[in-house]
Design a protein around this motif. Structure first.
Motif, short mmCIF file in Angstrom:
data_model
loop_
_atom_site.label_atom_id
_atom_site.label_comp_id
_atom_site.label_asym_id
_atom_site.label_seq_id
_atom_site.Cartn_x
_atom_site.Cartn_y
_atom_site.Cartn_z
N VAL A 64 0.84 -1.20 0.00
CA VAL A 64 0.00 0.00 0.00
C VAL A 64 0.88 1.25 0.00
CG1 VAL A 64 -1.63 1.35 1.37
CG2 VAL A 64 -2.00 -1.10 1.07
N TYR A 67 2.32 1.82 -3.24
CA TYR A 67 1.34 2.40 -4.14
C TYR A 67 1.16 3.90 -3.89
CZ TYR A 67 -2.95 3.82 -6.30
OH TYR A 67 -3.85 4.53 -7.05
N TYR A 70 3.89 5.65 -5.44
CA TYR A 70 3.73 5.51 -6.89
C TYR A 70 2.66 6.48 -7.39
CZ TYR A 70 1.14 3.34 -10.79
OH TYR A 70 0.43 3.11 -11.93
N ASN A 71 1.57 6.53 -6.65
CA ASN A 71 0.48 7.43 -7.03
C ASN A 71 0.93 8.88 -7.01
OD1 ASN A 71 -1.91 8.79 -7.36
ND2 ASN A 71 -3.09 7.45 -6.02
N MET A 83 1.52 -0.28 -11.78
CA MET A 83 2.41 -0.80 -10.75
C MET A 83 2.32 -2.33 -10.73
SD MET A 83 2.49 0.29 -6.77
CE MET A 83 1.48 -1.01 -6.10
N ILE A 85 1.90 -5.80 -9.19
CA ILE A 85 1.31 -6.37 -7.97
C ILE A 85 1.43 -7.87 -8.05
CG2 ILE A 85 -0.81 -6.64 -6.66
CD1 ILE A 85 -1.75 -4.00 -7.87
N CYS A 90 -3.13 -9.88 -4.42
CA CYS A 90 -4.20 -9.09 -5.00
C CYS A 90 -5.45 -8.97 -4.13
CB CYS A 90 -4.60 -9.69 -6.34
SG CYS A 90 -3.80 -8.87 -7.70
N LEU A 93 -4.94 -7.06 -0.93
CA LEU A 93 -4.67 -5.67 -1.27
C LEU A 93 -5.95 -4.97 -1.71
CD1 LEU A 93 -2.17 -3.93 -1.32
CD2 LEU A 93 -1.83 -4.53 -3.70
N LEU A 94 -6.77 -5.71 -2.43
CA LEU A 94 -8.03 -5.15 -2.91
C LEU A 94 -8.92 -4.76 -1.74
CD1 LEU A 94 -10.00 -4.52 -5.17
CD2 LEU A 94 -10.62 -6.93 -5.23
N ILE A 95 -8.98 -5.65 -0.76
CA ILE A 95 -9.82 -5.36 0.41
C ILE A 95 -9.24 -4.18 1.19
CG2 ILE A 95 -10.67 -6.29 2.59
CD1 ILE A 95 -10.67 -9.05 1.07
N ALA A 97 -7.44 -1.82 -0.09
CA ALA A 97 -7.65 -0.63 -0.90
C ALA A 97 -9.06 -0.10 -0.73
CB ALA A 97 -7.38 -0.94 -2.37
N ASP A 101 -9.78 3.38 0.88
CA ASP A 101 -10.31 4.28 -0.14
C ASP A 101 -9.19 4.84 -1.02
OD1 ASP A 101 -12.03 5.76 -1.63
OD2 ASP A 101 -12.24 7.37 -0.17
N VAL A 102 -8.44 3.96 -1.63
CA VAL A 102 -7.45 4.39 -2.63
C VAL A 102 -7.72 3.69 -3.95
CG1 VAL A 102 -5.47 5.13 -1.31
CG2 VAL A 102 -5.84 2.69 -1.69
N SER B 130 -2.22 8.01 -12.02
CA SER B 130 -2.20 6.56 -11.98
C SER B 130 -3.60 6.03 -11.73
CB SER B 130 -1.26 6.12 -10.87
OG SER B 130 -1.68 6.70 -9.67
N LEU B 133 -5.71 1.97 -6.70
CA LEU B 133 -5.18 0.67 -6.28
C LEU B 133 -6.22 -0.42 -6.48
CD1 LEU B 133 -2.84 -0.86 -5.12
CD2 LEU B 133 -3.56 -0.22 -2.84
N GLN B 134 -7.47 -0.06 -6.23
CA GLN B 134 -8.54 -1.04 -6.44
C GLN B 134 -8.58 -1.49 -7.89
OE1 GLN B 134 -12.38 0.09 -4.89
NE2 GLN B 134 -11.44 1.27 -3.27
N CYS B 137 -5.72 -3.79 -8.71
CA CYS B 137 -5.90 -5.12 -8.15
C CYS B 137 -6.93 -5.91 -8.95
CB CYS B 137 -6.37 -5.03 -6.70
SG CYS B 137 -5.11 -4.46 -5.58
N LEU B 141 -6.41 -9.35 -10.87
CA LEU B 141 -7.20 -10.54 -10.51
C LEU B 141 -7.83 -11.16 -11.75
CD1 LEU B 141 -9.06 -9.63 -7.22
CD2 LEU B 141 -7.46 -11.47 -7.59
#
Lengths: 102, 582
Positions: A64, A67, A70-71, A83, A85, A90, A93-95, A97, A101-102, B130, B133-134, B137, B141
């Motif tokens: 995170v 990221y 990176y952002n 980026m 991953i 994944c 990271l998704l959860i 994120a 809230d990114v 960019s 992040l969601q 991901c 996936l």
């Protein structure tokens, strides 16, 4: 709240105890971190400049942080490269994120 | 032997003659340039030096390599060195390699990504900054969809987003589809179900019997047996959307309506050719009186009886219809009269009353068939009916029509007892006469200048989405009047004015100034749009003449944008995707 409390770096803590010191400007790209650090809300996180994230582990939090930098780096550029991953990260990271809230 | 010698001598002679000739030409040239320049004879000196230089060795002869000085046999493939000499094979290879690398370095690398950029632009994705992040991901996936064992506790919103991306990447197969079946879900949306088999659909109701809302798009293998199982298992279903479920018979549709009865709140069906006829719609209106949302598009078997059946659904709030056959105006007006009052969404696509070609009408409107020519007369009764009956509309679509006049649209939007529209789509309302492309001058057909002005006067304060594509009779004066840069449309985010050929650079610039929240401007076929400076955060699509000349993803921060800057930044942080509402 006095501005003197706004340090340049803030600390993010994962649920397994890893601490990440990153630039405040980068950390605040994540909505949830931004809100918890916002002095106008007066959370303890704001005065300590330290956010504990009990749902995110160290490995994920490291990604995170990567990221967030990176952002920040590509915020104004066009055609930012995606980026990398690792696939096994994944889902977590998704959860994370979604939570941040990114 | 002698013959060979003569041949050789002859060849040498020819070569010498050629050399002398060449020298003469060079001398002439040099003389000319001398005259022109009136001085310096460096050039001719150079030519002379060239001439007296030692000839290059022929293939088969020996020579010294220019770089490594080694003696080697010259072949036809020997490369020339940097100073004009010849190179031995290893040195030649080396220098070729270097040349290749240099060539690669000189090539522009942007070409590779151009198509992707263009594609993103059409999708409304901005390339600035960019991805979230969601988003990263989810894309990753989808790429590794086959390796996932289970999703675990994923919020429903993300699950839906995953389903969308899986569908887009054609990764929604029997194996991956199971990941989306979680017993505690209320909603399931599979946007691309073409790869799924009959047994897969039964799985949905076996795993999630409490499902409330089901969306299956392109569910080609959804059969009668699935319908029966759904009726038996899914007792809480209130909202159903099925696209292309052509293997379900008419009787089973009716059975479903009987089974769900008054609990069914929303039904959306599209692309049904084989079954689903007027009787099914009759059954729907009889057994499901509480239906609030109905969308029937491209269902081949539906006719006038369906319109009459829908007219009996008193609780409808959202109605979208696109039929294949022509509906007599009276029936449509009757429909508007009976359900129009409650409607918040009302979409009618391609509703024409072409009495001349449609025999269906004879049963219902015998008096009009006596004068078939009358049918082509423009007629605004439908618009008048909407004006007097619909008073709660938020979303309004009335597209693909060449029967209503500009005056009719102006009357609809003038003094309309309806709050301002949020969504207005009046695309392709224009005259269709190849011999007279400008349309009748005194009585414009379709949404033209006065109708457009009336629309914006009525809805400008709230409108978010505006589609006036192919409204060819709107003139430049009207566009300039509406988007003058002074009048503000504070909520307008997306506008499509493709093929409004009069729209020009000034119009687009006016839109940027008049619509502070605009995100997307679509201008296909607008040849007058050129050299526009697109402000930051806005996407301009189409604009055939402006393709290379301008930066279509705005860089410039316009003065009028500065105050909005912080707000826009916030919007961007929330998601890079420009909302595509169309």
């Amino acid at each position: 709240m006095a501005d003197s409390n706004l340090t340049e770096y803030v600390t993010l803590v994962s649920n397994d105890g890893f601490e990440f010191k990153i630039l405040r400007s980068a950390a605040c790209l994540a909505g949830a971190i931004k809100n918890s650090l916002d002095p106008t809300y007066g959370f303890k996180e704001g005065s300590d400049n330290r956010v504990t994230l009990p749902t995110i582990n160290g490995v994920t939090l490291e990604k995170v942080c990567e990221y967030l930098y990176y952002n920040q780096k590509y915020a104004e550029s066009k055609d930012a490269p995606d980026m990398e991953i690792p696939p096994e990260l994944c889902l977590e990271l998704l959860i994370a994120a979604d939570y941040l809230d990114v | 032997m002698a013959a060979e010698r003569t041949r050789k001598r002859k060849r040498d002679q020819e070569a010498t003659i050629a050399k002398i000739k060449k020298g003469k030409v060079n001398k002439k040239k040099a003389a000319k340039t001398k005259k022109k320049k009136g001085g310096s004879d460096d050039e001719s000196d150079f030519e002379m030096a060239e001439m007296y230089k030692k000839a290059k060795p022929m293939p088969g002869q020996l020579a010294n390599c220019e770089l490594c000085e080694k003696r080697f046999t010259v072949t036809a493939y020997s490369k020339a060195g940097p100073d004009g000499g010849l190179l031995c094979t290893p040195c030649g290879k080396e220098i070729q390699k270097e040349a290749k690398i240099a060539e690669k370095a000189n090539k522009p690398v942007v070409r590779k990504a151009r198509r992707k950029i263009e594609s993103n632009r059409l999708d409304g994705l901005t390339t600035r900054g960019s991805k979230t992040l969601q988003q990263l991901c989810i894309e990753k996936l989808a790429k590794h969809s086959e390796d996932i064992e289970e999703f675990g506790e994923i919020p429903e919103a993300i699950l839906n987003r995953l389903s969308e991306i899986f569908g887009k990447k054609r990764a929604m197969r029997s194996s991956t589809f199971k990941l989306f079946l979680q017993p505690d879900l209320d909603n399931l949306a599979i946007h691309e179900a073409a790869y799924l088999e009959t047994e897969d659909f039964n799985q949905i109701f076996a795993v999630i019997p409490t499902i409330k809302k089901l969306i299956l798009r392109n569910c080609c293998q959804f059969k009668d047996s699935n319908m029966e199982y759904m009726i038996e298992k899914a007792k809480d279903l209130v909202d159903v959307q099925l696209l292309g479920a052509n293997l379900v018979s008419n009787d089973n549709w009716i059975n479903f309506f009987i089974a769900r009865g008054p609990e069914l709140k929303s039904l959306k069906l599209e692309w049904l050719d084989a079954a689903f006829n007027d009787q099914a719609v009759e059954a729907l209106s009889t057994f499901c009186p509480n239906l609030e949302r109905l969308k029937l598009e491209r269902c081949k078997q539906l006719g006038v009886d369906s319109i009459d059946a829908i007219a009996r659904m008193e609780h409808l709030q959202h109605l979208t219809l696109k039929l294949y056959i022509h509906i007599p105006r009276e029936r449509l007006i009757n429909l508007i009269g009976s359900v129009g009052g409650n409607l918040r969404t009302f979409c009618l696509e391609n509703f024409l009353d072409n009495t001349e070609t449609d025999e269906m009408d004879e049963d219902y409107v015998p008096n009009e068939t006596t004068e078939p020519k009358e049918a082509h007369k423009p007629d605004d009764h439908v618009l008048a009916a909407i004006n007097s009956n619909c008073t709660h509309l938020e979303k309004f679509r009335f597209s693909d029509n060449n029967e209503c006049t500009d005056a009719g649209y102006a009357n609809l939007f003038t003094g309309w007892n309806n709050p301002p529209l949020r969504y207005a789509d009046l695309s392709s309302t224009r005259d269709l006469d190849n011999t007279n492309p400008e349309g009748p001058e005194d009585l414009p057909i379709g949404l033209a200048s006065s109708g457009f002005k009336a629309l914006m006067a009525h809805s400008g304060s709230r409108i978010e989405y505006l589609d006036i594509a192919s409204c060819r009779h709107i003139n430049h004066e009207a566009l300039a009047h509406v988007f003058d840069g002074v009048k503000q449309y504070p909520h307008l985010r997306e506008i499509n004015m493709s093929f409004c050929t009069v729209a020009d650079t000034q119009t687009v610039a006016g839109i940027f100034r008049s619509c502070p929240r605009i995100k997307k401007v679509v201008t296909f076929g607008c040849f007058e749009v050129q050299e526009v400076i697109v402000p930051k955060g806005i996407v301009l699509i189409g604009a055939p003449r402006a393709h290379d000349a301008i930066e279509q993803f705005g860089d410039t921060v316009m003065d009028f944008q500065k105050e909005l800057q912080s707000e826009m930044d916030r919007d961007r942080a929330m998601g890079r995707i420009v909302p595509v509402m169309g």
